[in-house]
Structures are given as structure tokens and as C-alpha cells.
Design an enzyme around this catalytic site. Structure first.
Site, PDB file in Angstrom:
ATOM      1  N   LYS A 208     -12.032  -3.719  10.903  1.00 23.74           N
ATOM      2  CA  LYS A 208     -12.490  -4.633   9.839  1.00 23.74           C
ATOM      3  C   LYS A 208     -11.480  -5.754   9.592  1.00 23.74           C
ATOM      4  O   LYS A 208     -11.847  -6.814   9.074  1.00 23.74           O
ATOM      5  CB  LYS A 208     -12.821  -3.875   8.556  1.00 23.74           C
ATOM      6  CG  LYS A 208     -11.646  -3.137   7.890  1.00 23.74           C
ATOM      7  CD  LYS A 208     -10.795  -3.984   6.978  1.00 23.74           C
ATOM      8  CE  LYS A 208      -9.526  -3.270   6.584  1.00 23.74           C
ATOM      9  NZ  LYS A 208      -8.621  -4.106   5.778  1.00 23.74           N
TER      10      LYS A 208
ATOM     11  N   TRP B 246       0.838  -1.202   0.000  1.00 22.09           N
ATOM     12  CA  TRP B 246       0.000   0.000   0.000  1.00 22.09           C
ATOM     13  C   TRP B 246       0.875   1.256   0.000  1.00 22.09           C
ATOM     14  O   TRP B 246       0.556   2.248  -0.663  1.00 22.09           O
ATOM     15  CB  TRP B 246      -0.934  -0.030   1.206  1.00 22.09           C
ATOM     16  CG  TRP B 246      -1.983   1.036   1.314  1.00 22.09           C
ATOM     17  CD1 TRP B 246      -2.322   1.712   2.459  1.00 22.09           C
ATOM     18  CD2 TRP B 246      -2.873   1.532   0.296  1.00 22.09           C
ATOM     19  NE1 TRP B 246      -3.354   2.587   2.205  1.00 22.09           N
ATOM     20  CE2 TRP B 246      -3.713   2.506   0.882  1.00 22.09           C
ATOM     21  CE3 TRP B 246      -3.021   1.259  -1.068  1.00 22.09           C
ATOM     22  CZ2 TRP B 246      -4.686   3.204   0.173  1.00 22.09           C
ATOM     23  CZ3 TRP B 246      -4.001   1.951  -1.782  1.00 22.09           C
ATOM     24  CH2 TRP B 246      -4.815   2.910  -1.175  1.00 22.09           C
TER      25      TRP B 246
HETATM   26  P1  NAD Z   1       3.148  -4.567   3.586  1.00 27.10           P
HETATM   27  O1  NAD Z   1       2.186  -5.530   4.172  1.00 27.10           O
HETATM   28  O2  NAD Z   1       3.460  -4.669   2.142  1.00 27.10           O
HETATM   29  O3  NAD Z   1       4.467  -4.686   4.489  1.00 27.10           O
HETATM   30  C1  NAD Z   1       5.742  -4.688   4.033  1.00 27.10           C
HETATM   31  C2  NAD Z   1       6.454  -3.407   4.403  1.00 27.10           C
HETATM   32  O4  NAD Z   1       6.994  -3.512   5.721  1.00 27.10           O
HETATM   33  C3  NAD Z   1       7.641  -3.164   3.470  1.00 27.10           C
HETATM   34  O5  NAD Z   1       7.691  -1.823   3.061  1.00 27.10           O
HETATM   35  C4  NAD Z   1       8.825  -3.492   4.353  1.00 27.10           C
HETATM   36  O6  NAD Z   1       9.974  -2.753   3.979  1.00 27.10           O
HETATM   37  C5  NAD Z   1       8.327  -3.035   5.686  1.00 27.10           C
HETATM   38  N1  NAD Z   1       9.122  -3.579   6.772  1.00 27.10           N
HETATM   39  C6  NAD Z   1       9.481  -4.877   7.003  1.00 27.10           C
HETATM   40  N2  NAD Z   1      10.235  -4.946   8.107  1.00 27.10           N
HETATM   41  C7  NAD Z   1      10.352  -3.684   8.591  1.00 27.10           C
HETATM   42  C8  NAD Z   1      10.992  -3.106   9.712  1.00 27.10           C
HETATM   43  N3  NAD Z   1      11.653  -3.851  10.584  1.00 27.10           N
HETATM   44  N4  NAD Z   1      10.876  -1.780   9.887  1.00 27.10           N
HETATM   45  C9  NAD Z   1      10.181  -1.013   9.048  1.00 27.10           C
HETATM   46  N5  NAD Z   1       9.556  -1.495   7.956  1.00 27.10           N
HETATM   47  C10 NAD Z   1       9.650  -2.818   7.743  1.00 27.10           C
HETATM   48  O7  NAD Z   1       2.695  -3.061   3.914  1.00 27.10           O
HETATM   49  P2  NAD Z   1       1.482  -2.228   3.279  1.00 27.10           P
HETATM   50  O8  NAD Z   1       0.563  -3.104   2.499  1.00 27.10           O
HETATM   51  O9  NAD Z   1       2.076  -1.053   2.606  1.00 27.10           O
HETATM   52  O10 NAD Z   1       0.666  -1.799   4.574  1.00 27.10           O
HETATM   53  C11 NAD Z   1       0.819  -0.578   5.240  1.00 27.10           C
HETATM   54  C12 NAD Z   1      -0.475  -0.219   5.924  1.00 27.10           C
HETATM   55  O11 NAD Z   1      -1.461  -0.012   4.914  1.00 27.10           O
HETATM   56  C13 NAD Z   1      -1.048  -1.310   6.842  1.00 27.10           C
HETATM   57  O12 NAD Z   1      -1.545  -0.723   8.023  1.00 27.10           O
HETATM   58  C14 NAD Z   1      -2.192  -1.907   6.045  1.00 27.10           C
HETATM   59  O13 NAD Z   1      -3.264  -2.377   6.846  1.00 27.10           O
HETATM   60  C15 NAD Z   1      -2.643  -0.715   5.229  1.00 27.10           C
HETATM   61  N6  NAD Z   1      -3.333  -1.041   3.971  1.00 27.10           N
HETATM   62  C16 NAD Z   1      -2.885  -2.014   3.150  1.00 27.10           C
HETATM   63  C17 NAD Z   1      -3.550  -2.264   1.954  1.00 27.10           C
HETATM   64  C18 NAD Z   1      -3.112  -3.313   0.982  1.00 27.10           C
HETATM   65  O14 NAD Z   1      -3.906  -3.720   0.113  1.00 27.10           O
HETATM   66  N7  NAD Z   1      -1.875  -3.750   1.042  1.00 27.10           N
HETATM   67  C19 NAD Z   1      -4.653  -1.489   1.606  1.00 27.10           C
HETATM   68  C20 NAD Z   1      -5.073  -0.487   2.464  1.00 27.10           C
HETATM   69  C21 NAD Z   1      -4.398  -0.279   3.654  1.00 27.10           C
HETATM   70  P1  13P Z   2      -5.648  -6.615   3.883  1.00 27.08           P
HETATM   71  O1  13P Z   2      -4.526  -6.018   4.676  1.00 27.08           O
HETATM   72  O2  13P Z   2      -6.424  -7.681   4.597  1.00 27.08           O
HETATM   73  O3  13P Z   2      -5.204  -7.064   2.503  1.00 27.08           O
HETATM   74  O4  13P Z   2      -6.702  -5.459   3.628  1.00 27.08           O
HETATM   75  C1  13P Z   2      -6.431  -4.539   2.643  1.00 27.08           C
HETATM   76  C2  13P Z   2      -7.337  -3.396   2.827  1.00 27.08           C
HETATM   77  O5  13P Z   2      -7.219  -2.686   3.801  1.00 27.08           O
HETATM   78  C3  13P Z   2      -8.375  -3.187   1.809  1.00 27.08           C
HETATM   79  O6  13P Z   2      -9.051  -1.990   2.014  1.00 27.08           O
END
Ligand code: NAD
Ligand code: 13P
Length: 417
Positions: free
Chosen positions: A273, A14
Site C-alpha cells: 500500500k 510508530w
Molecule cells: P520513523 O519513520 O519515525 O523512522 C525514524 C527511526 O529510524 C528512528 O527511531 C531513528 O532512530 C531510526 N533510525 C535512523 N537511522 C537509523 C540507523 N542508522 N539505524 C537504526 N535506526 C535508525 O519510523 P517508524 O514510523 O517508527 O516506522 C517503523 C515502521 O513502522 C516502518 O516500516 C513503517 O512503515 C511502519 N509504520 C509506520 C507508521 C507511522 O504512522 N509512522 C504506522 C504504521 C506502520
Molecule cells: P506512512 O508511512 O505513509 O505514513 O503510512 C503510515 C501507515 O502505515 C498507516 O497505516
């Protein structure tokens, strides 16, 4: 006059997608934003997969190299957002302190388990008048109780931080498939500003709100209390940071932004959620079909609203849960194709733990639902409220091996007794 420098703290699935969006808009709106957008990358050595269009064996791509070099050379985050071309004005930076220096807009977007350490490094190294948006889906639980990441980051860094959350599965948005999102931004006006009024509808955006040139003000938190944080006003030489400017930074033809003021509702929707999505995965993995999943979503939504009302009742609006992308829409998409849902389903199908599936399947991406389920449970347990939230409690107990998926119907039935 100055332009806003934008830095994204985080570069996962994200984080990279949001970085793509704001870099596209920074380039388009060069009157407001510096064209170059910085993205802090937690550095690691990565091998470019042979499936990447940027793979070139002759260029030594079978050897691991720094993820920041790969992103800056090929404009692809091959590990966390493979197959997506990132804008060339997005610069990956392995130094957090350097990336946030001089940034007047900070976007926090990393798994919630890593934000504490990142904030420790940022403290004292950011502009005092910076403003933030948290895209993190989780809540911060400590001995003092539960707090929103937007407020916890804001209090830690002495800046104002709003929240972005919605039905936003990153891979779909990175492929520029249409979706909606909700941004809650409720910055201070004066010391004596009244808490946001409550009503049955989501509060509309406040397009005229601006914090430019406010010298130092106390603002109210999501519980309507005067915050301890003393805010420094954004100097007048910058464009104002109001709802319009944040919409301009995030809105794309494929990513439609609704601005609201309910920071607590938006943040809690995104956090809670994830617990419900695990439950949806459990019953789907058990083969119970769409009716069971719909029941999980219904009960889950009720517990989300109840939690918001019970602990953030001063400002939260039920309609944020039932009418915005950050509420019911995120619940539906997460229970359909989110990672928490998919990993929980696979865990039941294979008879292994959700943590094990996360390790095997996600290539370093992090689930937020498991830690949120544990943290919310410890918060509820400490207050003797586990029985009031039977679905949240059931998810915690199943993750810990204390209950089975087959127990869910009986466990949640208590809600209606
Ligand atoms: P991700 O699940 O892809 O996590 C990987 C990230 O964590 C990488 O950038 C990695 O470098 C980092 N990481 C790993 N070890 C680390 C450490 N020790 N210190 C700092 N960083 C480290 O992350 P994401 O999907 O970008 O999620 C970020 C937020 O966005 C979360 O709260 C998630 O709920 C939210 N989110 C995600 C999505 C989605 O579809 N992926 C959608 C909406 C919201
Ligand atoms: P997940 O981290 O379960 O993939 O959810 C992504 C999300 O927040 C969609 O809105």
C-alpha cells in the site's frame, strides 16, 4: 513461574507509539508480562524543542543531549513522537544487545532499511525460544526473490515472528484516537502441520494454539514450505504465547486488535500500500481530485491482491486485502494522510523529488514507499512481469524520472485491455 519480558526494537514515530501501547498493557497485565518494557533507541544527540512541555531553558535544554536520556527523564520522544507522554515503565536503551537480552517477546518496529544491521547485532544474543511480532511495513527483496520481513527476521534469528499491520497512522493512535489493527500469528504445532486452509473469508483466530513446551519443530512459511528454521519451544514456566496473549499485549480501548493467521496477506498489505499511497499523492498533487485518487486505490488494491496470489498463493487469502485493517483500510488511510501520500503530493506541487521532500519535511522519519517501489520493481523486472503491475511500475518510473504523473492514466489503462 516466569513472566514475559517485552522489548521493542525501534523507537521512531510508530516504534514509540507501539512501545506506549505495550508498556500500558504490560503494567495492566502484570501476571503475564514484566512491568518494565525496554525500547531500543538508535542513539542520537537531540535538542529539546522549545515547544515541548518539558522544555526548560534554565535546565540547559538548548544544548543537545542524548535522546535516551530525554526519554527516560521526561517520558517524551521529543524527536519522533513529540507531545506524547510515554509510560514511565517504558525504558529507552541505547544498547540493542542489552535491550533484547532475556526478552521472550521481541517487537520489531523500525524503518525496513535498518532491520538487517539490527538483526546482525541480535543474532546469538537473544533467547532461543523468543517469539516476535514485526510491525515493519516493507518486503525484503534479494537475488533469491521476495520475502516477508516477519519470515526473514525469523529465519535470521531462528525464532518464530508474526506480523502486525493496519490502518494505523501513528500520531492518531498516540493521541488515543480509536483505530483497528490486524495481527497475524500462525505459530507451529508439529512437523506435519498442514498449511493454513484457504477460504474466501479471513481465517479466524486460533485461540487454542500454543507453542509452550514444544521442544523443537519445523514450521511452514508463507509459501507453505517447511521452514529451515528449527524452533525452540517456550519453556513451560512461562505463560503460553498464543493469540490470546498477543491480543492482551496489543489491544487497548483505542486500539482494537483482530487476530488472524494469514501472515503473508497482513505483511504484503502493509508493504504494497505504500507504493499505492505514493501514486495517490502524485495525482492529488497534480490537482486531479478524489475520483483520480479512488481510481488509484482501486487499481492499487487489484495489484496488491494479484501480487499476493502470484507469489504467496499457498497461504495468502484475498479477503485479508479486502476485509481487514491491514488491507483496504490501511490503503485508504495511507492514501488520505500517510507520510508517503503527503510527501508525494508535495513533491509534485513543488516540482522536486520525493526524497528531497522527505529530507526537508520529516525530521529524520523515513518513507518506506520509495524503497519498496524500487525493490518490488527490480523483483518484477527480473521476472519480466512489469507490465502485469502497471501502477507499481508507473510509480517506480515516475520516482526515477522516466515517466510523468500525466502519463499515469495511459499507463494503468493497459490493465483492462
Ligand atoms: P520513523 O519513520 O519515525 O523512522 C525514524 C527511526 O529510524 C528512528 O527511531 C531513528 O532512530 C531510526 N533510525 C535512523 N537511522 C537509523 C540507523 N542508522 N539505524 C537504526 N535506526 C535508525 O519510523 P517508524 O514510523 O517508527 O516506522 C517503523 C515502521 O513502522 C516502518 O516500516 C513503517 O512503515 C511502519 N509504520 C509506520 C507508521 C507511522 O504512522 N509512522 C504506522 C504504521 C506502520
Ligand atoms: P506512512 O508511512 O505513509 O505514513 O503510512 C503510515 C501507515 O502505515 C498507516 O497505516
Amino acid at each position: 513461574s516466569k513472566k514475559h519480558k517485552v522489548t521493542v526494537v525501534g523507537s521512531g514515530n510508530w516504534g514509540s507509539t507501539i512501545s506506549k501501547i505495550v508498556a500500558e498493557n504490560a503494567k495492566l497485565h502484570s501476571n503475564l508480562f514484566e512491568e518494565e518494557v525496554q525500547m531500543w533507541v538508535y542513539e542520537e544527540e537531540v535538542t529539546i524543542p522549545s515547544t515541548s512541555k518539558n522544555y526548560d531553558a534554565a535546565a540547559g535544554h538548548d544544548e543537545p543531549q542524548k535522546l535516551t536520556s530525554i526519554i527516560n527523564n521526561y517520558h517524551e520522544n521529543v524527536k519522533y513522537l513529540p507531545g506524547v507522554t510515554l509510560p514511565s515503565n517504558l525504558v529507552a536503551n541505547p544498547s540493542l544487545v542489552d535491550a533484547v537480552r532475556d526478552a521472550s517477546i521481541l517487537i520489531f518496529n523500525l524503518p525496513h532499511q535498518f532491520i538487517g544491521k539490527a538483526c546482525d547485532q541480535m543474532r546469538g544474543n537473544i533467547l532461543p525460544y523468543a517469539r516476535g511480532i514485526s510491525c515493519i511495513k516493507g518486503v525484503n527483496v534479494s537475488d533469491d526473490g521476495v520475502s516477508l520481513f516477519s519470515e526473514w527476521i525469523g529465519d535470521g534469528l531462528d525464532i518464530y515472528v508474526g506480523a502486525l499491520s493496519g490502518a494505523n497512522i501513528a500520531s492518531e493512535i498516540a493521541a488515543e484516537k480509536w483505530s483497528e489493527t490486524t495481527i497475524a500469528y500462525d505459530p507451529p504445532l508439529t512437523d506435519s502441520r498442514a498449511p493454513t486452509p484457504r477460504s474466501d473469508s479471513p481465517q479466524p483466530a486460533q485461540p487454542t494454539v500454543t507453542v509452550t513446551d514444544v521442544p523443537a519443530v519445523v514450521h511452514r512459511d508463507a509459501r507453505g514450505r517447511a521452514s529451515k528454521t528449527k524452533l525452540t519451544g517456550v519453556p513451560a514456566e512461562y505463560p503460553p504465547l498464543d493469540h490470546d496473549s498477543f491480543r492482551t499485549l496489543f489491544h487497548r480501548p483505542y486500539f482494537h486488535v483482530q487476530m488472524v493467521s494469514d501472515v503473508a496477506g497482513v505483511s504484503l498489505g502493509g508493504a504494497l500500500k505504500n507504493i499505492v499511497a505514493l501514486a495517490a499523492g502524485f495525482v492529488d498533487g497534480r490537482g486531479w481530485g478524489d475520483n483520480a485518487k479512488a481510481a488509484i486505490m482501486r487499481i492499487g488494491l487489484m495489484e496488491m491482491v494479484r501480487f499476493g496470489k502470484e507469489f504467496f498463493g499457498e497461504t495468502v487469502q484475498s479477503a485479508t486485502f479486502t476485509e481487514t485493517s491491514a488491507g483496504v483500510a490501511d490503503l485508504i488511510t495511507s492514501c488520505s494522510g500517510g507520510r508517503n501520500f503527503r510527501c508525494a503530493r508535495k513533491a509534485v506541487e513543488k516540482g522536486i523529488s520525493v526524497d528531497e521532500v522527505e529530507r526537508q519535511e520529516l525530521n529524520g522519519q523515513k518513507l518506506q514507499g520509495t524503497t519498496t517501489a524500487y525493490e518490488v520493481n527490480s523483483f518484477l523486472k527480473a521476472r519480466g512481469l512489469e507490465r502485469d503491475y502497471p501502477l507499481f511500475t508507473a510509480v517506480n518510473d515516475i520516482l526515477r524520472g522516466k515517466k510523468q504523473v500525466d502519463d499515469i492514466p495511459e499507463l494503468v489503462a493497459t490493465l483492462d485491455d
